[in-house]
Enzyme design. Structure first.
Site, PDB file in Angstrom:
ATOM      1  N   ALA A  12       0.842  -1.205   0.000  1.00  0.00           N
ATOM      2  CA  ALA A  12       0.000   0.000   0.000  1.00  0.00           C
ATOM      3  C   ALA A  12       0.875   1.252   0.000  1.00  0.00           C
ATOM      4  CB  ALA A  12      -0.939  -0.016   1.204  1.00  0.00           C
ATOM      5  N   ARG A 281     -13.993 -17.799   3.867  1.00  0.00           N
ATOM      6  CA  ARG A 281     -13.134 -18.253   4.965  1.00  0.00           C
ATOM      7  C   ARG A 281     -13.846 -18.360   6.302  1.00  0.00           C
ATOM      8  NH1 ARG A 281      -7.770 -14.815   3.100  1.00  0.00           N
ATOM      9  NH2 ARG A 281      -7.492 -16.046   1.223  1.00  0.00           N
ATOM     10  N   HIS A 338      -5.688 -14.125  10.615  1.00  0.00           N
ATOM     11  CA  HIS A 338      -5.011 -13.903   9.343  1.00  0.00           C
ATOM     12  C   HIS A 338      -5.136 -12.471   8.816  1.00  0.00           C
ATOM     13  CE1 HIS A 338      -3.438 -14.810   5.399  1.00  0.00           C
ATOM     14  NE2 HIS A 338      -4.577 -14.506   4.813  1.00  0.00           N
ATOM     15  N   GLU A 362      -4.087  -2.499   4.633  1.00  0.00           N
ATOM     16  CA  GLU A 362      -4.788  -3.278   5.661  1.00  0.00           C
ATOM     17  C   GLU A 362      -5.102  -2.472   6.927  1.00  0.00           C
ATOM     18  OE1 GLU A 362      -3.301  -7.282   6.093  1.00  0.00           O
ATOM     19  OE2 GLU A 362      -4.478  -7.587   7.904  1.00  0.00           O
ATOM     20  N   ARG A 372     -13.244 -10.550   4.180  1.00  0.00           N
ATOM     21  CA  ARG A 372     -12.527 -10.280   2.929  1.00  0.00           C
ATOM     22  C   ARG A 372     -12.414 -11.541   2.080  1.00  0.00           C
ATOM     23  NH1 ARG A 372      -6.719 -11.170   1.390  1.00  0.00           N
ATOM     24  NH2 ARG A 372      -6.670 -12.376   3.313  1.00  0.00           N
ATOM     25  N   LEU A 378      -4.575  -7.578  -1.646  1.00  0.00           N
ATOM     26  CA  LEU A 378      -3.455  -7.017  -2.408  1.00  0.00           C
ATOM     27  C   LEU A 378      -4.009  -5.966  -3.372  1.00  0.00           C
ATOM     28  CD1 LEU A 378      -1.222 -10.103  -3.309  1.00  0.00           C
ATOM     29  CD2 LEU A 378      -0.831  -8.372  -1.561  1.00  0.00           C
TER      30      LEU A 378
HETATM   31  C1  LIG Z   1       0.649 -15.202   4.992  1.00  0.00           C
HETATM   32  C2  LIG Z   1      -0.227 -14.215   4.264  1.00  0.00           C
HETATM   33  C3  LIG Z   1      -0.627 -14.465   2.964  1.00  0.00           C
HETATM   34  C4  LIG Z   1      -1.451 -13.562   2.289  1.00  0.00           C
HETATM   35  N1  LIG Z   1      -1.818 -13.840   0.991  1.00  0.00           N
HETATM   36  C5  LIG Z   1      -2.583 -12.947   0.335  1.00  0.00           C
HETATM   37  C6  LIG Z   1      -2.949 -13.178  -1.034  1.00  0.00           C
HETATM   38  O1  LIG Z   1      -2.565 -14.174  -1.642  1.00  0.00           O
HETATM   39  N2  LIG Z   1      -3.735 -12.264  -1.644  1.00  0.00           N
HETATM   40  C7  LIG Z   1      -4.179 -11.123  -1.016  1.00  0.00           C
HETATM   41  O2  LIG Z   1      -4.892 -10.353  -1.627  1.00  0.00           O
HETATM   42  N3  LIG Z   1      -3.832 -10.887   0.266  1.00  0.00           N
HETATM   43  C8  LIG Z   1      -3.037 -11.746   0.955  1.00  0.00           C
HETATM   44  N4  LIG Z   1      -2.679 -11.477   2.247  1.00  0.00           N
HETATM   45  C9  LIG Z   1      -3.017 -10.177   2.831  1.00  0.00           C
HETATM   46  C10 LIG Z   1      -2.117  -9.086   2.234  1.00  0.00           C
HETATM   47  O3  LIG Z   1      -0.815  -9.597   2.122  1.00  0.00           O
HETATM   48  C11 LIG Z   1      -2.077  -7.836   3.112  1.00  0.00           C
HETATM   49  O4  LIG Z   1      -3.370  -7.421   3.417  1.00  0.00           O
HETATM   50  C12 LIG Z   1      -1.371  -6.697   2.367  1.00  0.00           C
HETATM   51  O5  LIG Z   1      -0.126  -7.123   1.878  1.00  0.00           O
HETATM   52  C13 LIG Z   1      -1.199  -5.533   3.307  1.00  0.00           C
HETATM   53  O6  LIG Z   1      -0.352  -4.584   2.712  1.00  0.00           O
HETATM   54  P1  LIG Z   1      -0.040  -3.242   3.488  1.00  0.00           P
HETATM   55  O7  LIG Z   1       0.875  -2.468   2.643  1.00  0.00           O
HETATM   56  O8  LIG Z   1      -1.311  -2.607   3.926  1.00  0.00           O
HETATM   57  O9  LIG Z   1       0.682  -3.710   4.850  1.00  0.00           O
HETATM   58  P2  LIG Z   1       2.095  -4.415   5.130  1.00  0.00           P
HETATM   59  O10 LIG Z   1       2.643  -5.123   3.976  1.00  0.00           O
HETATM   60  O11 LIG Z   1       1.883  -5.164   6.392  1.00  0.00           O
HETATM   61  O12 LIG Z   1       3.063  -3.189   5.411  1.00  0.00           O
HETATM   62  C14 LIG Z   1       2.971  -2.421   6.588  1.00  0.00           C
HETATM   63  C15 LIG Z   1       4.155  -1.475   6.653  1.00  0.00           C
HETATM   64  O13 LIG Z   1       3.998  -0.635   7.795  1.00  0.00           O
HETATM   65  C16 LIG Z   1       5.194  -0.636   8.558  1.00  0.00           C
HETATM   66  N5  LIG Z   1       4.828  -0.361   9.953  1.00  0.00           N
HETATM   67  C17 LIG Z   1       4.096  -1.117  10.802  1.00  0.00           C
HETATM   68  N6  LIG Z   1       3.993  -0.493  11.986  1.00  0.00           N
HETATM   69  C18 LIG Z   1       4.667   0.679  11.870  1.00  0.00           C
HETATM   70  C19 LIG Z   1       4.926   1.771  12.762  1.00  0.00           C
HETATM   71  N7  LIG Z   1       4.485   1.780  14.008  1.00  0.00           N
HETATM   72  N8  LIG Z   1       5.663   2.813  12.300  1.00  0.00           N
HETATM   73  C20 LIG Z   1       6.128   2.822  11.014  1.00  0.00           C
HETATM   74  N9  LIG Z   1       5.896   1.830  10.135  1.00  0.00           N
HETATM   75  C21 LIG Z   1       5.187   0.777  10.571  1.00  0.00           C
HETATM   76  C22 LIG Z   1       5.781  -2.022   8.323  1.00  0.00           C
HETATM   77  O14 LIG Z   1       7.151  -2.078   8.638  1.00  0.00           O
HETATM   78  C23 LIG Z   1       5.496  -2.177   6.831  1.00  0.00           C
HETATM   79  O15 LIG Z   1       6.468  -1.490   6.085  1.00  0.00           O
HETATM   80  C24 LIG Z   1      -1.886 -12.383   2.942  1.00  0.00           C
HETATM   81  C25 LIG Z   1      -1.483 -12.134   4.261  1.00  0.00           C
HETATM   82  C26 LIG Z   1      -0.670 -13.030   4.931  1.00  0.00           C
HETATM   83  C27 LIG Z   1      -0.283 -12.755   6.349  1.00  0.00           C
END
Ligand SMILES: Cc1cc2nc3c(=O)[nH]c(=O)nc-3n(C[C@H](O)[C@H](O)[C@H](O)COP(=O)(O)OP(=O)(O)OC[C@H]3O[C@@H](n4cnc5c(N)ncnc54)[C@H](O)[C@@H]3O)c2cc1C
Length: 543
Positions: A12, A281, A338, A362, A372, A378
């Site tokens: 994101a 799910r 999850h 997320e 979801r 993603l």
């Molecule tokens: C095992 C697994 C498999 C999955 N498979 C799928 C799939 O196949 N398809 C799908 O659609 N979704 C899937 N998901 C869900 C999906 O991966 C996530 O919802 C999505 O990647 C979230 O992206 P994001 O950028 O919001 O968060 P994240 O990728 O979690 O990134 C969060 C960022 O915030 C930073 N951060 C956290 N706290 C702080 C703080 N206090 N200060 C500063 N920075 C901070 C972290 O270091 C990181 O850089 C899966 C999830 C898991 C756990």
């Protein structure tokens, strides 16, 4: 030039940074760790998009599946935007270097995921998240070279700078200097991911602890649908965490069963027919829990060659971490926490109730309603970054600067009173305690008694936490973050107690029916030291 500070560099945050840079804005992308360690890299199964109408699929069907999966409490307009943008997103990701798996016709291959009417999940073997993160990081680097994006590591969010309901940037904890610092920005975009660490051993990353959401809540930012927590039905226990056995396995035909009187019982197929293993799910997890039996997932019939071609990472993970060769034996699986449908409440443009403060990915609650669908998060993470960038670049309101240096001094003083050079209190214990409480009292099946019990425990932890001092040298981040983490736990329990019905991932054994009068989002706010919960029946967040 507008200046945007993005907190979190998973898919994101990266997506938003690139989209802002493309629109000529200056971006500071902040996170404690490199993107390669964000939870996004764990995403295995895929990303949803309707790429062709040949097999009968349509964007309307994607919209309807998403709304239905979310039990009709996600906003129609936002979901429509998400599904309409999906084909364009796949094109762009491919252009940036994401290598999607292809079929024999050379076109992007698509597999079935739970709750979908058609095969619409695009994937990169079983490493979709890694592929997308790699492509986005490369693009980000290009903009770094052009001076539009600046990446800051080892920097943790501490609190937002908010005055008169408007945001001016944030205070961060700089881990290198062990000190607080301010980053002023015209817009602050939160992209800090989910809240997995609250529950201890889950499929996700312990770096996602929900602290930022908890802290923002205490600063007046409204949260939404915190009671909706997705348990993934097929996870495999290891010493450190619950390994995700991707839905791709069931998408490729994997069958769930238990053994009774020496015979296999394919309970999901018995109950729901041919597509039983791919029910949403929440339904699969609850049905598994109700059987009270050890559950197994069988994919052996696919054969090693096809398994290695279609789900190689699942094969590797099971073999590496549990010594299970999935081409020869079934996988013992159980449901585990999850994904979080709830989070920071945002309008359709991803702005919160505080002006110039946005949330995406997320940590925001918008597209998934009560549950979801696999492959949609993603998509939501990339799409949210695009929508926020659009909204920020189109915003015509005046940007102004306020001085928060006095507040910074005050925060420094407060923080120093929390740190003792020789405190022996292992603050991680508090995290373990809250994880135990939530697993016990905010599980797949809930009731009033357990929820009240959970609230009592969390209130107790909160009452002691303020009196504790922490060893600065050991875990500086945990020392200040634990109040935010506990606050978020209390938010989730409060919302679960408030919603007196069962819907999607929220199942109350004392209120098992889904009720029409509850077909709305839960909004929770913090006013005068109190947690106030309401139903958003007027859809104020759907505009
Ligand atoms: C095992 C697994 C498999 C999955 N498979 C799928 C799939 O196949 N398809 C799908 O659609 N979704 C899937 N998901 C869900 C999906 O991966 C996530 O919802 C999505 O990647 C979230 O992206 P994001 O950028 O919001 O968060 P994240 O990728 O979690 O990134 C969060 C960022 O915030 C930073 N951060 C956290 N706290 C702080 C703080 N206090 N200060 C500063 N920075 C901070 C972290 O270091 C990181 O850089 C899966 C999830 C898991 C756990």
């Amino acid at each position: 030039m507008k200046k945007v500070c993005i907190v979190g560099s998973g898919i994101a945050g990266l997506s938003c940074a690139i989209e802002c840079a493309e629109r000529g804005m200056e971006v500071i992308l902040v996170s404690p760790f490199p993107s390669e360690r964000a939870q996004s890299v764990l995403a295995a199964g895929g990303i949803n998009a309707v790429l062709s109408s040949e097999g009968g699929d349509s964007i309307e069907s994607h919209i309807e599946d998403t709304l239905k999966g979310g039990c009709y409490i996600a906003g129609k307009e936002s979901v429509k935007g998400l599904c309409e943008d999906a084909p364009e997103i796949i094109k762009k990701l491919e252009k940036l270097g994401t290598v999607f798996s292809t079929g024999e016709n050379g076109k992007i291959a698509q597999r079935a995921f739970g709750g979908q009417s058609y095969n619409r999940t695009c994937y990169c073997g079983s490493a979709t998240g890694k592929q997308i993160v790699t492509a986005l990081v490369m693009e980000c680097r290009r903009y770094e070279g052009l001076g539009l994006i600046q990446r800051r590591l080892w920097t943790d969010f501490y609190k937002a700078l908010i005055k008169d309901e408007k945001c001016y940037g944030a205070v961060f904890f700089n881990e290198a200097r062990m000190d607080l610092e301010i980053i002023y920005a015209d817009y602050l975009v939160m992209a800090t991911g989910g809240q997995n660490a609250l529950f201890g051993k889950t499929t996700g990353s312990t770096l996602c602890d929900g602290y930022a959401q908890g802290r923002l809540f205490l600063q007046g930012v409204e949260l939404k649908n915190a009671e909706f927590i997705q348990y993934h039905p097929t996870t495999l226990e290891t010493q450190q965490k619950m390994l995700l056995v991707s839905e791709a396995v069931r998408g490729e035909g994997g069958r769930l069963y238990y053994v009774e009187d020496g015979k296999r019982v394919y309970f999901m197929e018995d109950l729901y027919g041919k597509k039983g293993n791919l029910m949403p799910r929440d339904i699969v997890s609850r049905t598994m829990e109700r059987t009270g039996k050890e559950i197994y997932l069988d994919i052996t019939f696919l054969g090693k060659k096809e398994i290695l071609k279609r789900i190689p990472e699942v094969y590797d993970l099971c073999l590496k971490y549990r010594g299970i060769d999935i081409s020869r034996e079934s996988i013992p699986v159980s449901p585990s926490v999850h994904f979080f449908m709830g989070g920071i409440a945002v309008r359709n443009n991803h702005e919160t109730n505080i002006k110039n403060l946005y949330a995406i990915g997320e940590c925001a609650s918008i597209y998934h309603g009560a549950n979801r669908l696999g492959g949609n998060s993603l998509l939501a993470a990339v799409h949210g970054g695009r929508v926020a960038a659009d909204s920020i670049s189109e915003d015509k309101s005046e940007t102004d600067v306020k001085n928060f240096e006095k507040d910074l001094e005050e925060e420094r003083r407060k923080l120093s009173t929390r740190w003792a050079s020789e405190s022996e209190f292992p603050v991680v214990y508090l995290e373990d305690l809250v994880a135990e409480t939530l697993k016990e009292d905010l599980g797949i099946v809930r009731d009033e008694e357990r929820l009240l019990n959970g609230l009592k425990d969390v209130d107790y932890y909160l009452s002691v936490v303020e009196k504790l001092k922490y060893d600065k040298s050991e875990m500086p981040y945990l020392g200040f973050s634990v109040t935010g983490i506990l606050t978020l736990a209390k938010v989730a329990l409060t919302c679960a107690l408030f919603r007196k019905e069962s819907r999607g991932a929220h199942y109350r054994s004392d209120y098992p029916e889904t009720k029409e009068e509850w077909q709305a989002a839960t909004i929770i706010s913090y006013d005068d030291g109190k947690f106030n919960v309401r139903l958003d029946s007027e859809n104020v967040y759907e505009s």
